[in-house]
Enzyme design. Structure first.
Site, PDB file in Angstrom:
ATOM      1  N   GLU A   1       0.823  -1.212   0.000  1.00 59.95           N
ATOM      2  CA  GLU A   1       0.000   0.000   0.000  1.00 59.95           C
ATOM      3  C   GLU A   1       0.857   1.261   0.000  1.00 59.95           C
ATOM      4  O   GLU A   1       2.044   1.227   0.274  1.00 59.95           O
ATOM      5  CB  GLU A   1      -0.926   0.016   1.218  1.00 59.95           C
ATOM      6  CG  GLU A   1      -0.297  -0.411   2.536  1.00 59.95           C
ATOM      7  CD  GLU A   1       0.834   0.446   3.040  1.00 59.95           C
ATOM      8  OE1 GLU A   1       0.725   1.683   2.926  1.00 59.95           O
ATOM      9  OE2 GLU A   1       1.831  -0.102   3.525  1.00 59.95           O
TER      10      GLU A   1
ATOM     11  N   GLY B   1       6.567  -0.017   3.765  1.00 58.97           N
ATOM     12  CA  GLY B   1       5.333  -0.267   3.019  1.00 58.97           C
ATOM     13  C   GLY B   1       5.665  -0.512   1.558  1.00 58.97           C
ATOM     14  O   GLY B   1       6.719  -1.053   1.232  1.00 58.97           O
ATOM     15  N   GLU B   2       4.753  -0.107   0.681  1.00 65.28           N
ATOM     16  CA  GLU B   2       4.922  -0.258  -0.774  1.00 65.28           C
ATOM     17  C   GLU B   2       4.953  -1.724  -1.219  1.00 65.28           C
ATOM     18  O   GLU B   2       5.223  -2.010  -2.379  1.00 65.28           O
ATOM     19  CB  GLU B   2       6.221   0.393  -1.283  1.00 65.28           C
ATOM     20  CG  GLU B   2       6.363   1.857  -1.024  1.00 65.28           C
ATOM     21  CD  GLU B   2       7.697   2.413  -1.546  1.00 65.28           C
ATOM     22  OE1 GLU B   2       8.467   1.656  -2.211  1.00 65.28           O
ATOM     23  OE2 GLU B   2       7.974   3.580  -1.293  1.00 65.28           O
ATOM     24  N   GLY B   3       4.758  -2.670  -0.303  1.00 68.57           N
ATOM     25  CA  GLY B   3       4.912  -4.072  -0.654  1.00 68.57           C
ATOM     26  C   GLY B   3       6.352  -4.547  -0.641  1.00 68.57           C
ATOM     27  O   GLY B   3       6.653  -5.650  -1.119  1.00 68.57           O
TER      28      GLY B   3
END
Length: 342
Positions: free
Chosen positions: A165, A306-308
């Protein structure tokens, strides 16, 4: 994956949760039978052997493979950002989405390193959800529709879904969601997120406490999501549910992604059996929710981006586990002597 009209939009979600399949036990048995024949001492690859079984069980392939792994990043903005709960302004969400598209973010490099596809979903970035300290994030129809949108993450075809996300202030939303679901002191679910200072952390605690107080008494997990969630959180929950229904194993990233799937876990404790939790985030409350759900993260690297990114690293290990299991020779194939009889 479409949902049929109903009197209550959440009824469709509840019905899908009730339809979730279990693992393919025949595929798991096939992996275990082959595992004991491979050219290595039994159990010597440790958790890599468990990962091969996991992929087999949830993909339905007794000779597991990962050919089309995808990292799906869901991006959204939140009205609560106006309360000064983040070290960065809400405009950074769109700027980072543009950075993803240009190939300049950390997740882009990790996807290249591990040969992973990348999809980025812009969830109405110019229309932040309302400030959850003051009003609900969604009405029921919009929350269910956002979950349905998230289900489209698997529509292009994938055999391993990694969810991540991007959303300024979304650790505040995640903390409020988990506090409302699991109780305790609201502030205990709050951490530094993007790196707020002490004053920002206090504003963040106050925002979470206000949001939780506003929805006090709300027990239904979908109602909690509707009232104090966010678009990327609802979409991730939908993506993970769709993956289960289509027998696609899932790797969950960090704190915010875990908060999203915690909604499904609260609906059914077996709802996340097809999920691998990539890593233990440096966000302090991540370990708490993993413990509550009985999940053991694969990695612990002190990450909180985050960001995967954690999911992408874990995907590399899963790919290696599957390649090792499926590509190794058996003792018979290689002409190697097996374990000597006692």
């Amino acid at each position: 994956m479409s949902m049929s009209p109903s009197a209550l939009p959440f009824d469709d979600i509840r019905n899908l949760v009730r339809q979730m399949p279990g693992p393919d036990e025949d595929a798991v048995a096939e992996v275990r039978a082959r595992e004991v024949q491979l050219t290595k001492p039994a159990g010597s690859l440790g958790r890599l052997e468990e990962l091969a079984e996991w992929v087999a069980g949830w993909s339905g392939h007794g000779r597991p493979r990962v050919a089309r792994p995808v990292v799906a990043i869901f991006a959204a903005n939140h009205g609560v950002a106006d309360k000064g709960v983040s070290a960065f302004p809400a405009s950074v969400t769109r700027q980072m989405v543009e950075n993803f598209s240009a190939g300049g973010a950390a997740i882009n490099q990790l996807c290249i390193a591990h040969d992973l596809g990348l999809k980025v979903f812009d969830l109405a970035l110019d229309l932040p959800t309302p400030d959850i300290t003051e009003e609900d994030a969604f009405d029921e129809a919009n929350c269910a529709a956002t979950m349905a949108f998230g289900m489209e993450a698997v529509s292009g075809g994938t055999d391993l879904l990694c969810i991540g996300e991007m959303g300024i202030a979304n650790t505040t939303v995640a903390a409020a969601l988990l506090a409302a679901l699991h109780g305790g002191e609201p502030g205990d679910w709050v951490g530094p997120g993007t790196g707020v200072d002490d004053e920002g952390l206090e504003r963040k605690r106050a925002a979470v406490a206000a949001a939780v107080a506003r929805v006090k008494g709300t027990k239904d997990p979908l109602e909690v999501l509707r009232r104090v969630g966010g678009r990327e959180i609802a979409a991730m929950a939908g993506a993970v549910l769709a993956a289960r229904l289509q027998r696609i194993p899932v790797i969950v990233d960090g704190y915010v992604a875990t908060a999203a799937v915690a909604v499904l876990h609260a609906m059914d404790p077996e709802a996340l059996d097809h999920c691998l939790f990539a890593h233990l985030s440096a966000e302090p409350a991540h370990g708490r929710i993993l413990q509550i759900m009985g999940k053991t993260p694969l990695l612990d690297l002190g990450m909180r981006l985050g960001e995967g990114t954690g999911a992408a690293l874990a995907a590399g290990i899963v790919k290696a586990a599957v390649a090792t299991h499926s590509g190794m020779a058996t003792f018979a194939d290689a002409g190697v002597s097996g374990k000597a009889d006692a």
